[in-house]
Design a protein around this motif. Sequence first.
Motif, PDB file in Angstrom:
ATOM      1  N   HIS A  28       0.720  -1.094  -0.007  1.00  0.00           N
ATOM      2  CA  HIS A  28      -0.130   0.097   0.176  1.00  0.00           C
ATOM      3  C   HIS A  28       0.983   1.116   0.082  1.00  0.00           C
ATOM      4  O   HIS A  28       0.602   2.146  -0.810  1.00  0.00           O
ATOM      5  CB  HIS A  28      -0.871  -0.156   1.219  1.00  0.00           C
ATOM      6  CG  HIS A  28      -1.855   1.207   1.185  1.00  0.00           C
ATOM      7  ND1 HIS A  28      -1.476   2.032   2.129  1.00  0.00           N
ATOM      8  CD2 HIS A  28      -2.859   1.465   0.389  1.00  0.00           C
ATOM      9  CE1 HIS A  28      -2.452   3.251   1.829  1.00  0.00           C
ATOM     10  NE2 HIS A  28      -3.391   2.907   0.970  1.00  0.00           N
ATOM     11  N   TYR A  45      -3.702  -8.756  -4.460  1.00  0.00           N
ATOM     12  CA  TYR A  45      -2.381  -9.231  -4.604  1.00  0.00           C
ATOM     13  C   TYR A  45      -2.427 -10.741  -4.718  1.00  0.00           C
ATOM     14  O   TYR A  45      -3.238 -11.546  -4.142  1.00  0.00           O
ATOM     15  CB  TYR A  45      -1.510  -9.266  -3.049  1.00  0.00           C
ATOM     16  CG  TYR A  45      -0.238  -9.828  -2.955  1.00  0.00           C
ATOM     17  CD1 TYR A  45       0.952  -9.019  -3.426  1.00  0.00           C
ATOM     18  CD2 TYR A  45       0.069 -10.980  -2.414  1.00  0.00           C
ATOM     19  CE1 TYR A  45       1.993  -9.648  -3.416  1.00  0.00           C
ATOM     20  CE2 TYR A  45       1.287 -11.523  -2.156  1.00  0.00           C
ATOM     21  CZ  TYR A  45       2.227 -10.675  -2.693  1.00  0.00           C
ATOM     22  OH  TYR A  45       3.548 -11.101  -2.763  1.00  0.00           O
ATOM     23  N   LEU A  70       0.560  -8.054   5.242  1.00  0.00           N
ATOM     24  CA  LEU A  70      -0.281  -7.616   4.451  1.00  0.00           C
ATOM     25  C   LEU A  70      -1.751  -7.439   4.754  1.00  0.00           C
ATOM     26  O   LEU A  70      -2.336  -6.648   4.700  1.00  0.00           O
ATOM     27  CB  LEU A  70      -0.266  -8.592   3.037  1.00  0.00           C
ATOM     28  CG  LEU A  70       1.037  -8.573   2.298  1.00  0.00           C
ATOM     29  CD1 LEU A  70       0.690  -9.498   1.010  1.00  0.00           C
ATOM     30  CD2 LEU A  70       1.303  -7.318   1.874  1.00  0.00           C
ATOM     31  N   VAL A  76      -6.006  -4.114   1.131  1.00  0.00           N
ATOM     32  CA  VAL A  76      -5.190  -5.436   0.241  1.00  0.00           C
ATOM     33  C   VAL A  76      -6.291  -6.731   0.671  1.00  0.00           C
ATOM     34  O   VAL A  76      -6.501  -7.004   1.731  1.00  0.00           O
ATOM     35  CB  VAL A  76      -3.870  -5.616   1.157  1.00  0.00           C
ATOM     36  CG1 VAL A  76      -3.393  -6.921   0.642  1.00  0.00           C
ATOM     37  CG2 VAL A  76      -3.160  -4.150   0.593  1.00  0.00           C
TER      38      VAL A  76
END
Length: 208
Positions: A28, A45, A70, A76
């Motif tokens: 990010h 992702y 993550l 995300v």
Amino acid sequence: MRTHVYIDGYNLYYGCLKRTPYKWLNIHALCCALLPQNDIRAIRYFTAQVSGTPHDPDQPTRQQTYFRALRTLPQVSIHLGHFLTHEVTMPDAADWKNGRYTGRQVMKTEEKGSDVNLATYLLVDAFDDAFDVAVIVSNDSDLKEPISVVRNRFGKTIGILNPQKRVSRALKPYAHFIKQIRPGVLKNSQFPNTMQDAKGQFHKPTRW
């Protein structure tokens, strides 16, 4: 402009992260640094879960720790394909160049699903009018057709954040803009060494 980012994790890793100290990458922060004027609504992702090898049995643990990092980023989402490892017969390179065929048994590992998953979500999100700008973090020419459809059929703006030295000639004509991912921005887009989530405290893998 409403922006979705689609990251080919395998392409990103082998394009600009392997053999660097920047694997603990906050994707990010990377996207914000390279797209400062964009309203980044989602970052998808795409990767596959690795298996340990005799040479590196801790590889899955490092990857899961990275996934944990993550998941602290609300923008995300992680989309998993899989790796397929199997024994194949391939020609010996030196013999091949000399006009001879000598078959060698080798272990071949292939990533399956990530490029298809990326293309699928890119097209579905475009159909749902979820973004104005689609930014692709990859240099994989296999993505040419879905990128072309998103640009020409849905009228979306296409950006490429290129993790490799040269931009794919197949992708270049379909991008409204292209930015190179350079070591400086990777260095400045790292997670902190110690992090916290709902399960508690965790740390950057020591080998990274």
